[in-house]
Design a protein around this motif. Structure first.
Motif, PDB file in Angstrom:
ATOM      1  N   ARG A 269      45.372  35.915  49.131  1.00  0.00           N
ATOM      2  CA  ARG A 269      44.429  35.956  47.882  1.00  0.00           C
ATOM      3  C   ARG A 269      43.851  34.970  47.460  1.00  0.00           C
ATOM      4  O   ARG A 269      45.053  34.258  46.577  1.00  0.00           O
ATOM      5  CB  ARG A 269      44.057  37.014  47.362  1.00  0.00           C
ATOM      6  CG  ARG A 269      43.131  37.606  46.434  1.00  0.00           C
ATOM      7  CD  ARG A 269      43.356  38.950  45.881  1.00  0.00           C
ATOM      8  NE  ARG A 269      42.918  39.988  46.084  1.00  0.00           N
ATOM      9  CZ  ARG A 269      43.105  40.899  46.048  1.00  0.00           C
ATOM     10  NH1 ARG A 269      43.097  41.575  44.865  1.00  0.00           N
ATOM     11  NH2 ARG A 269      42.687  42.320  47.092  1.00  0.00           N
ATOM     12  N   ARG A 271      42.458  32.944  44.405  1.00  0.00           N
ATOM     13  CA  ARG A 271      41.565  33.701  42.987  1.00  0.00           C
ATOM     14  C   ARG A 271      40.679  34.651  43.521  1.00  0.00           C
ATOM     15  O   ARG A 271      41.611  36.244  43.691  1.00  0.00           O
ATOM     16  CB  ARG A 271      40.286  32.710  42.973  1.00  0.00           C
ATOM     17  CG  ARG A 271      41.303  31.533  42.479  1.00  0.00           C
ATOM     18  CD  ARG A 271      40.555  30.592  41.917  1.00  0.00           C
ATOM     19  NE  ARG A 271      41.621  29.151  41.188  1.00  0.00           N
ATOM     20  CZ  ARG A 271      41.808  28.339  40.581  1.00  0.00           C
ATOM     21  NH1 ARG A 271      41.517  29.801  39.275  1.00  0.00           N
ATOM     22  NH2 ARG A 271      42.388  27.717  39.674  1.00  0.00           N
ATOM     23  N   ARG A 272      39.764  34.831  43.304  1.00  0.00           N
ATOM     24  CA  ARG A 272      38.608  35.774  43.753  1.00  0.00           C
ATOM     25  C   ARG A 272      38.272  36.593  45.070  1.00  0.00           C
ATOM     26  O   ARG A 272      37.399  37.835  45.954  1.00  0.00           O
ATOM     27  CB  ARG A 272      37.657  36.822  42.693  1.00  0.00           C
ATOM     28  CG  ARG A 272      38.295  36.648  41.212  1.00  0.00           C
ATOM     29  CD  ARG A 272      36.515  36.866  40.237  1.00  0.00           C
ATOM     30  NE  ARG A 272      36.909  37.303  38.903  1.00  0.00           N
ATOM     31  CZ  ARG A 272      37.820  38.291  38.474  1.00  0.00           C
ATOM     32  NH1 ARG A 272      37.970  38.874  39.292  1.00  0.00           N
ATOM     33  NH2 ARG A 272      38.360  37.647  37.051  1.00  0.00           N
ATOM     34  N   LEU A 315      35.058  38.751  48.038  1.00  0.00           N
ATOM     35  CA  LEU A 315      35.420  38.646  46.385  1.00  0.00           C
ATOM     36  C   LEU A 315      35.122  39.887  46.323  1.00  0.00           C
ATOM     37  O   LEU A 315      34.834  41.528  46.443  1.00  0.00           O
ATOM     38  CB  LEU A 315      33.490  38.114  46.361  1.00  0.00           C
ATOM     39  CG  LEU A 315      33.613  36.655  46.223  1.00  0.00           C
ATOM     40  CD1 LEU A 315      33.271  36.007  48.176  1.00  0.00           C
ATOM     41  CD2 LEU A 315      32.125  36.116  45.279  1.00  0.00           C
ATOM     42  N   VAL A 316      36.727  40.440  45.280  1.00  0.00           N
ATOM     43  CA  VAL A 316      36.479  40.891  44.116  1.00  0.00           C
ATOM     44  C   VAL A 316      36.774  40.939  42.864  1.00  0.00           C
ATOM     45  O   VAL A 316      36.130  39.559  42.202  1.00  0.00           O
ATOM     46  CB  VAL A 316      38.152  41.399  44.474  1.00  0.00           C
ATOM     47  CG1 VAL A 316      38.531  41.910  45.906  1.00  0.00           C
ATOM     48  CG2 VAL A 316      39.327  40.185  43.627  1.00  0.00           C
ATOM     49  N   LYS A 317      36.348  41.993  41.909  1.00  0.00           N
ATOM     50  CA  LYS A 317      35.962  41.953  40.573  1.00  0.00           C
ATOM     51  C   LYS A 317      36.801  43.235  39.702  1.00  0.00           C
ATOM     52  O   LYS A 317      37.461  43.422  40.660  1.00  0.00           O
ATOM     53  CB  LYS A 317      34.967  42.019  40.192  1.00  0.00           C
ATOM     54  CG  LYS A 317      34.470  43.144  40.587  1.00  0.00           C
ATOM     55  CD  LYS A 317      32.191  43.123  39.765  1.00  0.00           C
ATOM     56  CE  LYS A 317      31.755  44.583  40.546  1.00  0.00           C
ATOM     57  NZ  LYS A 317      31.028  44.289  40.642  1.00  0.00           N
ATOM     58  N   GLY A 318      37.165  42.825  38.929  1.00  0.00           N
ATOM     59  CA  GLY A 318      37.734  43.927  37.549  1.00  0.00           C
ATOM     60  C   GLY A 318      38.807  44.402  37.639  1.00  0.00           C
ATOM     61  O   GLY A 318      39.266  43.463  38.743  1.00  0.00           O
ATOM     62  N   GLN A 321      40.124  44.551  41.162  1.00  0.00           N
ATOM     63  CA  GLN A 321      40.441  44.119  42.054  1.00  0.00           C
ATOM     64  C   GLN A 321      39.730  44.727  43.156  1.00  0.00           C
ATOM     65  O   GLN A 321      40.362  44.225  44.445  1.00  0.00           O
ATOM     66  CB  GLN A 321      41.645  43.037  42.415  1.00  0.00           C
ATOM     67  CG  GLN A 321      42.435  42.719  41.866  1.00  0.00           C
ATOM     68  CD  GLN A 321      41.767  41.439  41.267  1.00  0.00           C
ATOM     69  OE1 GLN A 321      41.634  40.121  41.664  1.00  0.00           O
ATOM     70  NE2 GLN A 321      41.394  41.274  40.707  1.00  0.00           N
ATOM     71  N   ARG A 322      38.282  45.586  42.703  1.00  0.00           N
ATOM     72  CA  ARG A 322      37.630  46.175  44.126  1.00  0.00           C
ATOM     73  C   ARG A 322      36.609  44.993  45.247  1.00  0.00           C
ATOM     74  O   ARG A 322      35.284  44.314  44.083  1.00  0.00           O
ATOM     75  CB  ARG A 322      36.589  46.762  44.143  1.00  0.00           C
ATOM     76  CG  ARG A 322      36.325  47.607  44.657  1.00  0.00           C
ATOM     77  CD  ARG A 322      35.174  48.935  43.938  1.00  0.00           C
ATOM     78  NE  ARG A 322      33.962  48.588  43.018  1.00  0.00           N
ATOM     79  CZ  ARG A 322      32.687  48.579  43.835  1.00  0.00           C
ATOM     80  NH1 ARG A 322      32.269  48.191  44.492  1.00  0.00           N
ATOM     81  NH2 ARG A 322      32.410  47.066  42.369  1.00  0.00           N
ATOM     82  N   GLU A 323      36.736  45.181  46.135  1.00  0.00           N
ATOM     83  CA  GLU A 323      35.803  44.146  46.603  1.00  0.00           C
ATOM     84  C   GLU A 323      34.413  44.345  46.383  1.00  0.00           C
ATOM     85  O   GLU A 323      34.534  45.302  47.170  1.00  0.00           O
ATOM     86  CB  GLU A 323      36.086  43.915  48.353  1.00  0.00           C
ATOM     87  CG  GLU A 323      35.353  43.081  49.124  1.00  0.00           C
ATOM     88  CD  GLU A 323      35.988  42.351  50.671  1.00  0.00           C
ATOM     89  OE1 GLU A 323      35.915  42.095  51.245  1.00  0.00           O
ATOM     90  OE2 GLU A 323      36.095  43.952  50.895  1.00  0.00           O
ATOM     91  N   TRP A 324      33.177  43.771  46.146  1.00  0.00           N
ATOM     92  CA  TRP A 324      32.025  44.074  45.842  1.00  0.00           C
ATOM     93  C   TRP A 324      31.584  43.681  46.920  1.00  0.00           C
ATOM     94  O   TRP A 324      30.004  43.833  46.458  1.00  0.00           O
ATOM     95  CB  TRP A 324      32.133  43.935  44.204  1.00  0.00           C
ATOM     96  CG  TRP A 324      32.021  42.220  43.922  1.00  0.00           C
ATOM     97  CD1 TRP A 324      32.807  41.537  43.759  1.00  0.00           C
ATOM     98  CD2 TRP A 324      30.469  41.436  43.832  1.00  0.00           C
ATOM     99  NE1 TRP A 324      32.454  40.350  43.544  1.00  0.00           N
ATOM    100  CE2 TRP A 324      31.143  40.939  43.083  1.00  0.00           C
ATOM    101  CE3 TRP A 324      29.479  41.373  44.229  1.00  0.00           C
ATOM    102  CZ2 TRP A 324      30.288  39.236  43.565  1.00  0.00           C
ATOM    103  CZ3 TRP A 324      28.428  40.717  43.874  1.00  0.00           C
ATOM    104  CH2 TRP A 324      29.051  39.730  43.119  1.00  0.00           C
TER     105      TRP A 324
END
Length: 377
Positions: A269, A271-272, A315-318, A321-324
């Motif tokens: 991975r 970063r994001r 891309l993941v967030k939060g 690390q959920r892919e959105w």
């Protein structure tokens, strides 16, 4: 399945107003005896196809054809029709586990296919194809007997599958260009070719091969390959006797096709960013030299190779690390190759007596770039 078709403000009428009803049921059984898996089934199908008289006349105001309730003194373009098709299909197959990684498969099946509305009811111009299609009300269902044999290997670094098939078909339906008693092409609508659906005995045989490599020493790499080959042979003795080698093969049969894809997917991975990949795909279609040449229904098609390139990333967030979001970029036919598929129905679409480009017919799509975004909720 229930289906209806209604012409409204049309000016061309290739098929009539019709209704179609399909119903079928099947029984499927499976049993395992140690390393041997047996399965089999039987199915019964019924299709009801019908339409009323369909009249067409020329509108003197617009100059276009229009549908009318009745037409005094004129026969309907589509005379009333009703028929029912019935058929039984069945199959029995076996899979034997030669080892934990090697499987042998065999199958015998009887196939059934009822004619569709275009094959039975066509009687008009399809402007998009530049062809007048004529159906045949006397058609019966297609029935085929197919045998196939396959071997699959699931290895630590690869998956390999090889299979072959033979299919003998009665009442096989195909398109053929229509020629009159004088040997000249029949012209119903000036400037347009005329094709009529035919039916006869046929044989299809071929093979499929897949080889997918995924080396454990390099998990980022996937190298997938496939090959498909089929030949269609006409078995109508009278047609072969009258036309010789020109009638040997069936129309609209694809040539040998191979596809190879190399794909590199990062296991890390960044970063994001997650699961970034790049890929290259090479599609090769061999020349089709086995074609239905009676009355110039088909011509030879040259071979071609197409290169496709692509990349994508998630891309993941939060904290989770959920892919959105997923982003894909693809470039098809990267070299802008000029080609025609043998199955391209517009290959023979040509208005010019002498083409200004030196090419005949409409060609397939050139270089094409597309971007795709998936939002995941």
């Amino acid at each position: 399945m229930y289906q209806t078709n209604t012409n409204r403000d049309a000016t061309d009428f290739p098929i009539p107003n019709y209704s179609l009803f399909d119903v079928g049921g099947y029984v499927f059984l499976k049993k395992t005896f140690g390393k041997l898996d047996l399965s089999g089934g039987v199915r019964y199908d019924t299709r009801v196809l019908r339409w009323p008289d369909f009249y067409v006349r020329l509108d003197s105001t617009t100059g276009w054809a229009q549908q009318v309730a009745t037409s005094t003194g004129a026969a309907p373009q589509f005379a009333a029709f009703r028929t029912t098709y019935r058929g039984i299909s069945a199959s029995v197959g076996a899979t034997y586990n030669l080892s934990e990684r090697l499987l042998l498969r065999a199958n015998v099946a009887r196939g059934y296919r009822a004619p569709n509305i275009t094959e039975v009811g066509s009687n008009g111009l399809d402007p998009g194809a530049h062809i007048v299609y004529l159906g045949n009300r006397t058609f019966g269902p297609e029935f085929g007997l197919q045998e196939d044999l396959g071997l699959s290997a699931y290895l630590p670094d690869a998956e390999v599958s090889v299979s072959g098939f033979l299919n003998n078909i009665d009442n096989y339906i195909y398109q053929a260009r229509l020629t009159g008693p004088d040997g000249q092409p029949v012209v119903v609508v000036p400037g347009n070719a005329t094709y009529q659906y035919q039916q006869g005995r046929a044989q299809l045989y071929g093979a499929e091969v897949t080889v997918n490599l995924h080396p454990r020493a390099w998990p980022a790499l996937a190298f997938n390959n496939s090959l498909a080959y089929v030949t269609g042979v006409n078995k109508e003795a009278a047609l072969l006797e009258a036309n010789g080698a020109a009638a040997k093969y069936l129309p609209l049969i694809p040539p040998l096709h191979t596809r190879s894809e190399v794909r590199l997917t990062s296991q890390r991975r960044w970063r994001r960013f997650t699961q970034p990949y790049v890929r290259a795909v090479l599609d090769y279609h061999a020349p089709q030299n086995r074609f239905y040449a009676v009355d110039n229904t088909e011509t030879r098609t040259a071979g071609y190779a197409l290169l496709g390139l692509g990349t994508g990333v998630g891309l993941v967030k939060g904290p989770s690390q959920r892919e959105w979001l997923q982003l894909f970029l693809h470039l098809d036919n990267a070299f802008n190759t000029t080609y025609q598929s043998h199955l391209n129905r517009l290959k023979y679409f040509e208005y010019y007596a002498s083409s200004p480009t030196g090419r005949r017919g409409i060609y397939n799509q050139g270089r094409n770039f597309n971007a795709k975004i998936n939002l995941l909720f």
